[in-house]
Design an enzyme around this catalytic site. Structure first.
Site, PDB file in Angstrom:
ATOM      1  N   ARG A  48     -61.425   9.826 -38.536  1.00 49.79           N
ATOM      2  CA  ARG A  48     -60.011   9.515 -38.788  1.00 49.79           C
ATOM      3  C   ARG A  48     -59.138  10.741 -38.551  1.00 49.79           C
ATOM      4  O   ARG A  48     -57.978  10.640 -38.176  1.00 49.79           O
ATOM      5  CB  ARG A  48     -59.783   8.973 -40.205  1.00 49.79           C
ATOM      6  CG  ARG A  48     -58.292   8.802 -40.477  1.00 49.79           C
ATOM      7  CD  ARG A  48     -57.891   7.996 -41.706  1.00 49.79           C
ATOM      8  NE  ARG A  48     -58.747   8.090 -42.834  1.00 49.79           N
ATOM      9  CZ  ARG A  48     -58.817   9.128 -43.681  1.00 49.79           C
ATOM     10  NH1 ARG A  48     -58.070  10.197 -43.493  1.00 49.79           N
ATOM     11  NH2 ARG A  48     -59.649   9.099 -44.692  1.00 49.79           N
ATOM     12  N   TYR A 101     -37.824  -1.095 -26.948  1.00 45.09           N
ATOM     13  CA  TYR A 101     -38.893  -2.063 -27.136  1.00 45.09           C
ATOM     14  C   TYR A 101     -38.620  -2.857 -28.423  1.00 45.09           C
ATOM     15  O   TYR A 101     -38.234  -2.275 -29.441  1.00 45.09           O
ATOM     16  CB  TYR A 101     -40.220  -1.304 -27.222  1.00 45.09           C
ATOM     17  CG  TYR A 101     -41.397  -2.209 -27.435  1.00 45.09           C
ATOM     18  CD1 TYR A 101     -41.760  -3.144 -26.474  1.00 45.09           C
ATOM     19  CD2 TYR A 101     -42.137  -2.149 -28.610  1.00 45.09           C
ATOM     20  CE1 TYR A 101     -42.830  -3.988 -26.679  1.00 45.09           C
ATOM     21  CE2 TYR A 101     -43.215  -2.987 -28.812  1.00 45.09           C
ATOM     22  CZ  TYR A 101     -43.553  -3.905 -27.847  1.00 45.09           C
ATOM     23  OH  TYR A 101     -44.607  -4.744 -28.051  1.00 45.09           O
ATOM     24  N   ASP A 173     -39.143   7.930 -25.822  1.00 44.43           N
ATOM     25  CA  ASP A 173     -40.216   7.009 -25.454  1.00 44.43           C
ATOM     26  C   ASP A 173     -40.247   6.963 -23.926  1.00 44.43           C
ATOM     27  O   ASP A 173     -39.345   6.425 -23.286  1.00 44.43           O
ATOM     28  CB  ASP A 173     -39.944   5.626 -26.068  1.00 44.43           C
ATOM     29  CG  ASP A 173     -41.094   4.646 -25.826  1.00 44.43           C
ATOM     30  OD1 ASP A 173     -41.788   4.797 -24.800  1.00 44.43           O
ATOM     31  OD2 ASP A 173     -41.266   3.722 -26.645  1.00 44.43           O
ATOM     32  N   LYS A 198     -49.855   0.781 -21.492  1.00 42.80           N
ATOM     33  CA  LYS A 198     -49.178   0.411 -20.253  1.00 42.80           C
ATOM     34  C   LYS A 198     -49.784   1.160 -19.070  1.00 42.80           C
ATOM     35  O   LYS A 198     -50.892   0.868 -18.680  1.00 42.80           O
ATOM     36  CB  LYS A 198     -47.670   0.664 -20.417  1.00 42.80           C
ATOM     37  CG  LYS A 198     -47.094   0.129 -21.747  1.00 42.80           C
ATOM     38  CD  LYS A 198     -47.128  -1.382 -21.876  1.00 42.80           C
ATOM     39  CE  LYS A 198     -46.933  -1.904 -23.293  1.00 42.80           C
ATOM     40  NZ  LYS A 198     -45.715  -1.514 -23.975  1.00 42.80           N
TER      41      LYS A 198
END
Ligand code: PLP
Length: 383
Positions: A48, A101, A173, A198
Site C-alpha cells: 500500500r 471530466y 489534468d 486513457k
C-alpha cells in the site's frame, strides 16, 4: 535523451537477478526486512505504501513530465482525490475549470463540499476569470486542458503566472494530451494529473492514475495521501501501463493524424453543424493549442443537425466505432457525454458550459482512417 527514447528506457533497468528486460510484476503484499535496525533498507515494506513495479512506472512518468517525483493510483479519480486531499481542508477553497471530466465535478460537489471545502467553477479559458475567483482561502487552482468533452483550453502559462503570484499550486489534468504533446510543468504549473486509463494504457486494459509533482514539498504531501488513503495502483496495472507507455508516441501520432482527417471530413459534412478539434483552423483556440502543445490528440467533439435525436441515431448506427466510455485507446470509441461521462453534471450547468444534448465525442483509434470515415458516413446517412 530524446522523448521517444525516454518513453522506452526511463525508470526501468534490466532485473539485476535474472537480466529480464521487463520490470517484473512484484506481486507481493509485504517485503521482508533485514533487521529492526535495517528496516526499509531495500526501500519497500508493504505494497500500500510502495511497490517496486509501481515505482518503476512512477519513475518513468517523473522523467516524461519533467517533475520532482510521481505517485500512481488505482484510477484517475483516485489521483485527483489525492491532490484535493493534500491541498484542501475544511473552510478552504479551490478554483476549478468549469468544463472538466464529469467525475471531477462530481467529486468536488458531491463529496468534498460535504466536508466543508468550497469550489468555484470558472471559465478557465479566461485567465481573468481565474484571477477574479481567487479568495483569501484559495489553496488550489485546478484546470483540465484540453477539457473533456468540449476541448476548451486553458492558457497554462497565464494561469500558472497568476497562481505563482498568489502562491497557490496550479494542478493541470493533462490526460487529453500526455507529456508527449504537452508538458504543463515546463509551462509553469506545479502538479500534473493523469488518468493513465486513457493514452498511457492505450489498449482498454486497465484503469489507473498518476500525479507528477513539481516540487519535493508537494510530492511529500501527495505521497502521504497515497499511503494514508490507500489509493495506490496495483502492480499488474503498473506493469501493463509500463508496456503501453513505450508505444505512446507512435500511437498518439497515428491517432492524431487519423483524427485530423476525420475532423476535416466531419467539418465538410452537410449533416454536421459543429466540429471541435484542436487541429482545425476553425477551432477557436487553435493558436493557443499550437503555442502550448506539440500535437492535437485524438478526441473530436461534434454536433449533428437535428440535435439530440440525430446524435443518438448516429451513435446507435455506427458499426466499426464502439459506443463506449473511455478515450485514447487503439479502438475508436464514440460517447454521448450528456448521458454517459457527464451524466452527473446538472442539466443547467451542462448547457451553460456547452455540453449540449446533441454533442457527440469521438476518440479516434488506430484503424485505417478510411474505414472510420466510411462508418461515420453510413451512420450520418441515416439522420
Ligand atoms: C477519464 C478521466 C479522468 C478519470 O480517470 P479514471 O481513470 O476514469 O478514474 C479524469 N480526467 C480526465 C480528463 C479523464 O478523461
Amino acid at each position: 535523451m530524446g522523448f521517444k527514447t525516454q518513453l522506452i528506457h526511463a525508470g526501468v533497468t534490466p532485473d539485476p537477478e535474472t537480466g529480464a528486460i521487463l520490470t517484473p510484476v512484484h506481486q507481493s503484499t509485504t517485503f521482508v526486512q533485514e533487521s529492526v535496525d535495517e528496516y526499509l533498507s531495500k526501500g519497500y515494506s508493504y505494497s500500500r505504501s510502495a511497490n517496486p513495479t509501481v515505482r518503476a512506472l512512477e519513475k518513468k512518468l517523473t522523467v516524461l513530465e519533467g517533475g520532482y517525483d510521481c505517485t500512481c493510483y488505482a484510477t484517475g479519480m483516485a489521483a485527483i482525490q489525492a491532490v484535493l486531499q493534500s491541498c484542501l481542508s475544511a473552510g478552504e477553497h479551490a478554483v476549478v475549470s468549469d468544463v472538466a471530466y464529469g467525475g471531477t465535478y462530481r467529486l468536488c460537489t458531491k463529496v468534498y463540499e460535504r466536508f466543508g471545502v468550497e469550489f468555484t467553477f470558472v471559465d478557465s479559458a479566461s485567465p481573468n476569470a481565474v484571477q477574479n475567483a481567487i479568495r483569501d482561502n484559495t489553496r488550489l487552482i485546478f484546470t483540465e486542458t484540453p477539457a473533456n468533452p468540449t476541448l476548451k483550453l486553458t492558457d497554462i502559462r497565464a494561469v500558472s503566472n497568476i497562481a505563482r503570484e498568489k502562491k497557490i499550486p496550479h494542478a493541470v489534468d493533462n490526460t487529453f494530451l500526455t507529456p508527449y504533446y504537452q508538458r504543463p510543468l515546463e509551462l509553469g504549473a506545479d502538479i500534473v494529473i493523469h488518468s493513465t486509463t486513457k493514452y498511457f494504457d492505450g489498449h482498454n486494459a486497465t484503469v489507473g492514475g498518476a500525479v507528477i509533482a513539481g516540487s519535493q514539498n508537494l510530492d511529500e504531501a501527495i505521497r502521504f495521501i497515497q499511503n494514508a488513503s490507500g489509493v495506490i495502483m496495483s502492480p499488474w496495472v503498473a506493469w501493463l501501463t509500463l508496456q503501453g507507455t513505450k508505444t505512446l508516441s507512435v500511437r498518439l501520432d497515428r491517432q492524431s493524424a487519423n483524427a485530423q482527417e476525420i475532423a476535416e471530413f466531419l467539418e465538410s459534412h452537410p449533416k454536421v453543424n459543429m466540429v471541435a478539434y484542436l487541429g482545425l483552423e476553425s477551432f477557436e483556440q487553435h493558436e493557443l493549442a499550437k503555442s502550448q502543445s506539440d500535437g492535437f490528440g485524438s478526441v473530436i467533439s461534434f454536433e449533428v443537425n437535428g440535435g439530440v435525436e440525430s446524435g443518438k441515431r448516429v451513435m446507435d448506427s455506427v458499426q466499426l466505432c464502439s459506443l463506449a466510455e473511455n478515450l485514447g485507446s487503439v479502438e475508436t470509441l464514440i460517447t454521448h457525454p450528456a448521458t454517459m461521462t457527464h451524466a452527473d453534471v446538472e442539466e443547467s450547468e451542462r448547457k451553460r458550459i456547452g455540453i449540449t444534448d446533441g454533442l457527440v465525442r469521438l476518440s479516434v483509434g488506430l484503424e485505417d482512417s478510411i474505414d472510420i470515415i466510411a462508418d461515420l458516413d453510413q451512420a450520418l446517412r441515416g439522420v
